[in-house]
Motif scaffolding. Structure first.
Motif, PDB file in Angstrom:
ATOM      1  N   ILE A  86       8.705  25.725  56.271  1.00  0.00           N
ATOM      2  CA  ILE A  86       8.432  24.505  55.557  1.00  0.00           C
ATOM      3  C   ILE A  86       9.120  23.401  55.993  1.00  0.00           C
ATOM      4  O   ILE A  86       8.572  22.187  56.153  1.00  0.00           O
ATOM      5  N   SER A 134      17.781  27.312  52.768  1.00  0.00           N
ATOM      6  CA  SER A 134      17.342  28.626  52.986  1.00  0.00           C
ATOM      7  C   SER A 134      17.167  29.103  54.442  1.00  0.00           C
ATOM      8  O   SER A 134      16.715  28.242  55.400  1.00  0.00           O
ATOM      9  N   LYS A 149      18.851  20.958  49.693  1.00  0.00           N
ATOM     10  CA  LYS A 149      18.348  22.124  49.119  1.00  0.00           C
ATOM     11  C   LYS A 149      17.631  23.132  49.976  1.00  0.00           C
ATOM     12  O   LYS A 149      17.519  24.139  49.734  1.00  0.00           O
ATOM     13  N   LEU A 150      17.613  22.578  51.092  1.00  0.00           N
ATOM     14  CA  LEU A 150      16.632  23.384  52.179  1.00  0.00           C
ATOM     15  C   LEU A 150      17.717  24.340  52.976  1.00  0.00           C
ATOM     16  O   LEU A 150      17.540  24.393  54.115  1.00  0.00           O
ATOM     17  N   LEU A 187      15.306  14.643  45.434  1.00  0.00           N
ATOM     18  CA  LEU A 187      14.627  15.788  45.587  1.00  0.00           C
ATOM     19  C   LEU A 187      13.088  15.598  45.635  1.00  0.00           C
ATOM     20  O   LEU A 187      12.348  16.498  46.124  1.00  0.00           O
ATOM     21  N   LEU A 188      12.552  14.415  45.286  1.00  0.00           N
ATOM     22  CA  LEU A 188      11.425  14.449  44.860  1.00  0.00           C
ATOM     23  C   LEU A 188      10.397  14.141  45.968  1.00  0.00           C
ATOM     24  O   LEU A 188       9.496  14.358  46.165  1.00  0.00           O
ATOM     25  N   LEU A 235      10.179  31.419  55.777  1.00  0.00           N
ATOM     26  CA  LEU A 235       9.297  30.559  54.979  1.00  0.00           C
ATOM     27  C   LEU A 235      10.123  29.276  54.935  1.00  0.00           C
ATOM     28  O   LEU A 235       9.288  28.150  55.444  1.00  0.00           O
ATOM     29  N   GLY A 236      11.485  29.282  54.867  1.00  0.00           N
ATOM     30  CA  GLY A 236      12.306  28.026  54.897  1.00  0.00           C
ATOM     31  C   GLY A 236      11.897  27.399  55.910  1.00  0.00           C
ATOM     32  O   GLY A 236      11.760  26.239  55.936  1.00  0.00           O
ATOM     33  N   LEU A 283      12.970  16.001  35.537  1.00  0.00           N
ATOM     34  CA  LEU A 283      12.113  15.970  36.622  1.00  0.00           C
ATOM     35  C   LEU A 283      12.572  14.747  37.386  1.00  0.00           C
ATOM     36  O   LEU A 283      12.822  14.562  38.650  1.00  0.00           O
ATOM     37  N   THR A 284      12.548  13.564  36.524  1.00  0.00           N
ATOM     38  CA  THR A 284      12.673  12.263  37.312  1.00  0.00           C
ATOM     39  C   THR A 284      14.197  12.211  37.605  1.00  0.00           C
ATOM     40  O   THR A 284      14.408  11.288  38.431  1.00  0.00           O
ATOM     41  N   LEU A 318      10.385  14.862  49.116  1.00  0.00           N
ATOM     42  CA  LEU A 318      10.757  15.844  50.156  1.00  0.00           C
ATOM     43  C   LEU A 318      10.264  15.313  51.702  1.00  0.00           C
ATOM     44  O   LEU A 318      10.779  15.485  52.646  1.00  0.00           O
ATOM     45  N   ASP A 319       9.055  14.716  51.512  1.00  0.00           N
ATOM     46  CA  ASP A 319       8.490  14.525  52.877  1.00  0.00           C
ATOM     47  C   ASP A 319       9.113  13.418  53.594  1.00  0.00           C
ATOM     48  O   ASP A 319       9.258  13.438  54.696  1.00  0.00           O
ATOM     49  N   LEU A 367      15.864  13.715  39.221  1.00  0.00           N
ATOM     50  CA  LEU A 367      16.306  14.315  40.643  1.00  0.00           C
ATOM     51  C   LEU A 367      15.780  13.577  41.756  1.00  0.00           C
ATOM     52  O   LEU A 367      14.927  14.012  42.504  1.00  0.00           O
ATOM     53  N   GLU A 376       0.935  19.589  63.093  1.00  0.00           N
ATOM     54  CA  GLU A 376       0.865  20.603  62.078  1.00  0.00           C
ATOM     55  C   GLU A 376       0.188  21.812  62.560  1.00  0.00           C
ATOM     56  O   GLU A 376       0.216  22.888  62.286  1.00  0.00           O
TER      57      GLU A 376
END
Lengths: 154, 1066
Positions: B37, B29, B26-27, B15-16, B33-34, B9-10, B18-19, B12, B49
């Motif tokens: 998000i 999509s 990765k996005l 990717l962690l 939904l993609g 997990l770490t 995101l915000d 990456l 929001e």
């Protein structure tokens, strides 16, 4: 188990599963309070919390917090391992899972969770069996459509 | 433990966050939904929001309602709706469509439909009814995945009333060839059992079949049901114990397929489930428990790997061992396990260790003692969770002596805590709840069987209060509230002692409750008088309380009524109380002076007692001049009577008066005396509590660990340090960095300051937990006054006792250099003779020459003058008999010219010492002349005080050799559970140090040396004819390693203490 919450370091909810009937208002309140409480804790601190009349067991994996609420007589350590087994399942399914996998494929994460825990109790603890059940359903899906297949993100 | 996952997990990092990095690779999509998000992550404010989601929701709403939307699109819409709900925005319009999707979609769409339903709705939602048909249909489907989905949703939620509709179908699935279906069916039935147990009652035998399923997964699932059923009715499933034990054995033995291993531990979830079931089955059931000892032992042994999962199993195992019928060997292992947890550097394990300690501490307080320093450390832990759990633990070991310190610690925590819930909870505990409620439970359950000192020390605590007035007020107020509500309920069920406590508290403190009319309380109390089961003792407590309360016209009439009803009672005491009540209710001024409010807390100096009753002189002379016969003491009357009848009653002189006691009592009471003494007696409970508060001064001498710090220098430090001899507790996990936790070595290395503080704290926290003999004596010390107030009734002698006590206490205080004992068994007398003792009176002769023949031959302590006045001289000693300890007292009065062997009484064991002697005293006082009576009160009380100041008395006087053979010794040794180990100094003056040391002990402590073999010796003794204590000694590295065992908790410690002293003094 009463409920399970997954949320990010920023406090964004990523997954919620409630095994006890609660109103939406209550759920929101609990989530808000709990996220705050857990995020405020330092890394070396105990993974267990007494919160209201419940016991909270949480663990952080990278940027994601996994947080379960159990009753007082339940075993905290095994709950910690439930979280871990769930992470292992996700990891195996997505292939080194990250927060994004869970965000974009949250329904998959739910499916896996439902195969692992049912009604708040561990249903199947064999990793192989859980994944087999998921894959069987997925196979059907892929043959029909490749909508939101995991591989898109890989 | 989760290294692999954590690493991946770490690994990456990009990717962690995101915000912070929207639009990362990765996005890619293209799905809606993609987009959603991504859209959200690009926003900066909550407000934006909200706007975005509202827009999204209205678009979803529009689409789901459109007839042209295909099921495939619907599925996609549902996923988005779920996402919006997760973000906290309501999408209730989509619920019905989720159900429709589950109903009409293809398998895959169904899956999302069911998921959405299970996330959106809860089991009481009305829309769920619409799902029933879909579930029915899917349960009958030939597609396994559909069946699975239906069962999955059913196991999570289903309308209770519709269970019968699908139950046969679910039942059918129990025999399905696929194990996954069987497993889900079992879990569905579990859910049904939880929400409507009656509905599945008839298929209990099918559960058994599931339990015997060849697939371990199905079997595991069935355990959920069994755990629940056994929780509710353990008796019904005892026959399954053997099966559960066998299953556990197989699991532990690794008989399950490898698939079920988790980190190479076989099926831990299954193990834990079984352990929980077993503990429920074995609780309070010896024969069932016996069946599981072996497998529990095996589980403990197998779980040795250093991994969380094994700790989880160990923890459950320990819990089971402490829940089922105890077995010493297992308890020992479990205790060791708990030790490992507590000492672990891993914080989670430490937490569980504390939790386990909390769980077991009621059964085995010594376990907490072993870890006192760790507990103290945890009390200052930076993690509030640990702190809190420690407080919880302390909360469980709270007793009358450490309550102040613990409450203080809790308050300290409260100041830190910001969490409302904790605060509320803790405040409740601290301030009152635990105290009053626990005492309520104690009183209701313990009833009249319990030792009388419990209610007395409770009342004492309540009246003395703590440091803060406000807290005291709260506590009392809470007690009043709690008792009023108890009386409003069904007071008939409450034990007598509790009713007495209630009466006293209401009498003293019900004025604290605003809005509670005295008349209301009076009526509640009056109700007690009419109850059939109320004893006359209780009735007099009640009436006394009423006398304190009667205020206002309502009360006067009530008092009138009561005096009419009970004025004719056969019980004189009762009659007297009723009279008092009536008089006092009519004269508020008199009442205020006789029964001042808060008398219990004021210091006793407020109340001056004229012990010579000089205020009666006027009355007496008036009566005499009016021709009344002068007062003759009963014994004089008796003599006259004897002379008159010309019959010698001499030989029976001692026994006769007892039968006469009641009449002589009645004779003595002239009307004025009566009313006066009753006025005094009205206050007697309060006074006896003052007596209690006087004892505190005595306590000061003994209680070396005060809240304010370390008072004495020698014994207690050593003792508390030595109690924690670190029996082999070093866990593997303790090695390495763990050494920072205190290795509690018994060697007296110079203790650094903070350490000392901790020890101080430890001893004040753990006081009363049975390690220090001085401590158990402190608690005994409370006894005499407590007992006296109960047993002596509230008559004026009590006042005298208390009065005299005060004197004793002061003499004690003025003599600080003294060891607390006035008398020592080895005949050293440390008490100063009373100041105005006539010097020409021979000190000893008055008693020793007059000791009765049967006592003359026995060893007795030096005779100590207790007090004297112009015409009376009182002395006492204790005499050791084979089966008893006798307190002998003699008096020499100027008026009688000679010695009156006033009383000799025997006792059988230390537990009843006070009881008996007080009873005896009660009998004795009645036939003594009045001023001797006064002195007797003085005598007995000071004797008791002396006795219980004596740390050595208990054992030195009551210990007797226990003659057993080596074989018998062996059997006894195994049978006893309470044990203590310690190293003692070895005497080196003789040829053989072991023999020399044992000889000293034998002579000083009356021990029986059973055998000496090489470097080991075994010794036995007992308390009079009662409880034995065994000691095993071994010469080891220049000291004597002793191991003591006894069936009585405090005895080994007590003996150990005396051994230490005996050797020190040698």
């Amino acid at each position: 188990m009463q409920f399970m919450l997954l949320f990010s370091r920023q406090g964004k909810l990523r997954l919620q599963k409630w095994y006890v009937p609660l109103s939406d208002k209550e759920k929101k309140k609990i989530t808000r309070e709990l996220v705050q409480t857990v995020l405020a804790r330092k890394p070396k601190m105990c993974s267990f919390l007494e919160w209201r009349d419940l016991k909270i067991v949480y663990k952080r994996y990278a940027s994601l917090y996994f947080c379960c609420a159990i009753e007082d007589q339940d075993n905290e350590l095994i709950t910690l391992e439930i979280i871990h087994r769930y992470v292992e399942l996700l990891d195996k399914y997505f292939g080194s899972v990250c927060e994004l996998d869970i965000i974009f494929n949250f329904e998959k994460a739910y499916f896996i969770l439902d195969e692992f825990l049912l009604g708040g109790e561990a249903q199947e603890t064999s990793k192989k069996n859980v994944l087999k059940a998921i894959e069987q359903a997925d196979l059907l899906q892929e043959s029909e459509d490749e909508y939101l297949s995991v591989k898109i993100f890989k | 433990m989760s290294d692999v996952v954590e690493k991946t997990l770490t690994a990456l990092p990009s990717l962690l966050s995101l915000d912070s990095q929207p639009g990362s690779g990765k996005l890619s999509s293209t799905s809606k939904l993609g987009n959603l998000i991504r859209g959200i992550t690009e926003l900066t404010s909550k407000h934006e929001e909200e706007k975005l989601i509202q827009r999204e929701l209205s678009s979803i709403k529009e689409q789901v309602a459109s007839p042209n939307t295909s099921m495939r699109q619907m599925k996609e819409l549902m996923v988005r709706a779920i996402y919006c709900e997760m973000l906290g925005y309501e999408a209730s319009f989509s619920y019905i469509h989720a159900i429709k999707l589950a109903q009409q979609g293809t398998v895959l769409e169904k899956r999302v439909g069911y998921l959405a339903v299970s996330l959106f709705l809860n089991e009481s939602h009305e829309l769920l009814l619409l799902l029933v048909n879909t579930v029915l249909k899917d349960l009958q489907s030939t597609n396994l995945i559909e069946v699975c989905m239906a069962l999955t949703v059913v196991s999570q939620m289903f309308p209770k009333d519709m269970i019968p509709a699908i139950l046969p179908l679910v039942e059918e699935k129990l025999t399905h060839p696929k194990e996954i279906i069987r497993r889900k069916a079992v879990l569905a039935l579990y859910k049904f059992y939880l929400i409507a147990p009656n509905q599945v009652q008839h298929i209990h035998n099918k559960f058994r079949k599931a339990l015997c399923d060849k697939d371990p997964g199905v079997m595991t699932a069935s355990l959920h049901i069994y755990l629940q059923m056994i929780k509710e009715n353990p008796e019904g499933y005892k026959d399954l114990t053997a099966s559960f034990v066998t299953i556990l054995k197989q699991v532990v033995g690794g008989k399950l397929p490898m698939d079920f291993n988790y980190h190479s531990v076989p099926a831990p979830w299954l193990q834990i489930q079984l352990l929980r079931i077993l503990s429920l089955l074995g609780k309070d059931d010896q024969s069932t428990s016996e069946m599981m000892y072996e497998v529990l032992d095996e589980s403990l042994r197998r779980a040795e790997m250093n991994h969380n999962i094994t700790y989880a199993i160990l923890y459950e195992c320990v819990k089971s061992i402490y829940t089922i019928h105890p077995k010493a060997e297992l308890l020992e292992k479990a205790a060791k396990c708990i030790g490992n947890f507590v000492l672990s550097p891993k914080i989670n394990l430490k937490y569980l260790g504390l939790k386990a300690l909390t769980y077991v501490v009621q059964q085995d307080a010594n376990l907490a003692l072993q870890h006192q320093l760790t507990i103290i450390e945890c009390l200052d832990h930076s993690d509030l969770v640990i702190k809190r759990e420690t407080l919880e633990l302390l909360f469980r070991i709270t007793n009358a002596q450490n309550v102040t310190v613990i409450v203080e610690k809790m308050l300290e925590f409260l100041r830190l805590s910001k969490d409302d819930y904790t605060t509320i909870d803790l405040v409740g505990k601290v301030a009152e709840l635990w105290f009053i409620e626990t005492m309520n439970t104690v009183f209701s359950l313990g009833g009249d069987m319990m030792q009388p000192d419990i209610p007395n020390s409770f009342l004492r605590l309540l009246s003395e209060g703590f440091d803060s007035t406000e807290e005291d007020r709260q506590l009392r107020l809470f007690a009043v509230d709690s008792y009023v509500s108890l009386l409003q309920g069904e007071p008939g069920r409450l034990p007598q002692r509790f009713l007495q406590v209630i009466s006293w508290v209401l009498g003293e403190y019900s004025h604290l409750r605003e809005g509670l009319e005295p008349a209301t309380t009076l009526r509640l109390l009056a109700k007690l008088l009419d109850m059939k089961h109320t004893s006359s003792e209780t009735k007099s407590w009640v009436l006394l309380a009423m006398s304190k309360l009667c205020e206002g016209p309502d009360c006067v009439s009530l008092a009138q009524e009561l005096s009419e009803r009970h004025g004719g009672s056969l019980d004189t005491v009762l009659r007297q109380r009723v009279q008092e009540l009536r008089h006092l209710s009519e004269d508020a001024e008199l009442r205020a002076s006789v029964l001042p409010r808060d008398a219990a807390q004021d210091s006793c100096t407020d109340c001056i007692v004229d012990s010579s009753l000089s205020f009666l002189d006027g009355f007496v002379s008036e009566a005499l001049s009016a021709g009344a016969a002068p007062y003759k003491p009963p014994h004089q009357r008796q003599e006259e009577l004897a002379q008159a009848k010309a019959l010698s009653l001499e030989p029976y002189g001692l026994s006769l008066p007892i039968s006469m006691s009641s009449c002589s009592l009645a004779d003595r009471q002239s009307p004025t005396l009566l009313s006066m003494s009753s006025g005094l007696s009205g206050n007697s409970t309060d006074l006896s509590h003052k007596g209690g508060s006087t004892t505190l001064k005595l306590d000061g001498v003994k209680r070396v660990w005060g809240k304010d710090g370390y008072l004495a220098q020698k014994e207690p430090v050593e003792e508390s340090a030595q109690v924690e001899v670190p029996s082999p507790l070093c866990s593997p996990s303790r090695q390495g960095g763990a050494d920072s936790t205190h290795s509690q070595t018994p060697t007296p290395t110079p203790t650094p300051e903070p350490e000392k503080e901790k020890q101080q704290l430890a001893s004040s926290l753990f006081v009363g937990l049975g390690s220090q003999s001085s401590v158990c004596l402190v608690s005994l010390q409370i006894l005499p006054y407590g007992v006296s107030c109960n047993q002596l009734e509230m008559n004026f002698t009590t006042i005298m006792c208390c009065y005299s006590l005060k004197e004793v206490a002061t003499t004690n205080e003025t003599d600080p250099g003294n060891s607390p004992s006035l008398i020592r068994a080895n005949s050293t007398v440390t008490a100063d003779p009373p100041a105005h003792k006539d010097p020409d009176r021979p000190k000893d002769s008055c008693l020793s020459s007059h000791l009765p023949a049967e006592l003359a031959g026995l060893s007795h302590s030096e005779i100590i003058p207790l007090c004297s006045s112009q015409n009376l001289d009182l002395s006492a000693c204790h005499v050791q008999k084979e089966d008893a300890l006798l307190l002998a007292s003699g008096s020499r009065g100027a008026g009688w010219d000679g010695v009156l062997p006033a009383a000799f009484w025997g006792i059988s064991s230390h537990a009843v010492l006070l009881q008996t002697s007080i009873n005896q005293f009660h009998q004795v006082h009645c036939f003594l002349p009045s001023d001797l009576l006064l002195s007797m009160a003085l005598l007995t009380q000071s004797m008791l005080v002396s006795c219980f100041c004596l740390t050595s008395l208990l054992f030195l006087c009551l210990g007797r050799p226990l003659c057993v053979s080596t074989e018998e010794y062996g059997t006894l040794w195994l049978a006893f559970s309470q044990d203590t180990k310690q190293n003692l100094a070895l005497l080196n003056d003789g040829q053989d140090p072991l023999t020399a040391t044992l000889d000293v002990l034998k002579n000083k402590l009356q021990l029986h040396v059973v055998d000496i073999i090489g470097a080991e010796g075994i010794v036995a003794c007992r308390l009079l004819q009662g409880q034995p204590c065994l000691m095993h000694c071994r010469v080891h590295a220049g000291s004597l390693a002793v191991w003591l065992r006894s069936p009585v908790p405090d005895l080994p410690d007590c003996l150990l203490y005396h051994c230490q002293r005996a050797l020190q003094e040698h």
